[in-house]
Design an enzyme around this catalytic site. Sequence first.
Site, PDB file in Angstrom:
ATOM      1  N   ARG A  22       0.889  -1.294   0.049  1.00 52.07           N
ATOM      2  CA  ARG A  22      -0.030  -0.075  -0.211  1.00 52.07           C
ATOM      3  C   ARG A  22       0.886   0.945   0.139  1.00 52.07           C
ATOM      4  NH1 ARG A  22      -3.856  -1.940  -1.616  1.00 52.07           N
ATOM      5  NH2 ARG A  22      -5.977  -2.060  -0.593  1.00 52.07           N
TER       6      ARG A  22
ATOM      7  N   GLU B 294      -1.746   8.092  -4.002  1.00 54.74           N
ATOM      8  CA  GLU B 294      -2.217   7.870  -5.125  1.00 54.74           C
ATOM      9  C   GLU B 294      -3.584   8.090  -5.749  1.00 54.74           C
ATOM     10  OE1 GLU B 294      -1.007   3.472  -4.828  1.00 54.74           O
ATOM     11  OE2 GLU B 294      -3.393   2.925  -5.127  1.00 54.74           O
TER      12      GLU B 294
ATOM     13  N   HIS C 151      -0.868   0.491  -9.653  1.00 50.58           N
ATOM     14  CA  HIS C 151      -1.546  -0.166  -8.673  1.00 50.58           C
ATOM     15  C   HIS C 151      -2.503  -1.382  -9.382  1.00 50.58           C
ATOM     16  CE1 HIS C 151      -3.734  -0.209  -4.515  1.00 50.58           C
ATOM     17  NE2 HIS C 151      -3.871  -1.598  -5.154  1.00 50.58           N
TER      18      HIS C 151
HETATM   19  C1  GLV Z   1      -5.398  -4.242  -3.826  1.00 52.45           C
HETATM   20  O1  GLV Z   1      -4.382  -3.446  -3.602  1.00 52.45           O
HETATM   21  C2  GLV Z   1      -6.226  -4.993  -2.736  1.00 52.45           C
HETATM   22  O2  GLV Z   1      -6.112  -4.645  -1.761  1.00 52.45           O
HETATM   23  O3  GLV Z   1      -6.809  -5.964  -3.295  1.00 52.45           O
END
Ligand code: GLV
Length: 328
Positions: free
Chosen positions: A240, A269, A287
């Site tokens: 994250r 982000e 991401h």
């Molecule tokens: C993506 O970052 C998730 O948490 O599924």
Amino acid sequence: MSKPKVLVARAIFPESIERLAQHFEVESNQADEVWSKAQLIARLQGKVGVFTTGSERIDAELLDACPGLKICANMAVGYNNFDTDAMTAHGVLGTNAPDVLTETTADFGFALLMATARRIAESEHFLRAGQWQKWAYDMFSGSDIHGSTLGIIGMGRIGQGIARRGAHGFGMKVIYHNRSRLDAALEAECKASYVGKDELLKTADHVVLVVPYTPASHHTIGAAEIALMKPTATLINIARGGIVDDAALAVALKEKRIAAAGLDVFEGEPKVHPDLLTVPNVVLTPHIASATVPTRKAMADLAVDNLIGYLVNGKPLTPVNPAVLAKN
Ligand code: GLV
């Protein structure tokens, strides 16, 4: 009798909306507009459930303003967009999408590690820019993956998937750090040894971060931690934004205090720290670690199953604050 109302806060697969529409009156956001918190609150009026994607913050202010809400179903394994304490206090269930993305995300963690250590993005930009005039003995020399030491911080399901790939596929020595140690059978299966965080940072050739974001894991890697790493090391963040101090990392990459980094997630982000955009020794992706068509479908299906499971049958599949169920 009218159907209960749910909101789908972002664009998703049309099939997911069709499945929801069998049970609910659905308001969706297939135009994928970016809603402010006030707009989200306005659309949640009269809704008992919401399909979220990890970008929508569910906190006390929103919950106070949406008294009819019963469940927020995240199409993400991480749920740091949920204030789970506030949700539990308001009797609102949260669900996430674990397991279905584990192997896909571990594949991506490995892909980002390979691309970073072997300088794939940087060399591709060089070629596309027409700069490749001749072969050179040291052109884009990176660091080896096979036989190197892989340090994993956060040894949940995805961390274990990365450990297995490293140990079994690439003959890496795997060390890990986690809040709690894995049991011996799982350690043996992953061929992974538990070490302290500082030891991991000092010893690993490649450090991969897979910890959930919490206030305690904020800036797990900052200037002090980077200073412990080998100058030849790579750092990969698929966890994250906020787990890494991106500003400190940009300085370290510029000054070559570590060799390279691969980042799929960023503080704040979709904004990216501007200094990261100007250093060559970082691979940046938006991401996408879980982004394969079957996995994203499975994640959407699980969020839908949670909404139907809870609102229709009283049985959600993957609750993150089950205390709400005990209260009912
Ligand atoms: C993506 O970052 C998730 O948490 O599924």
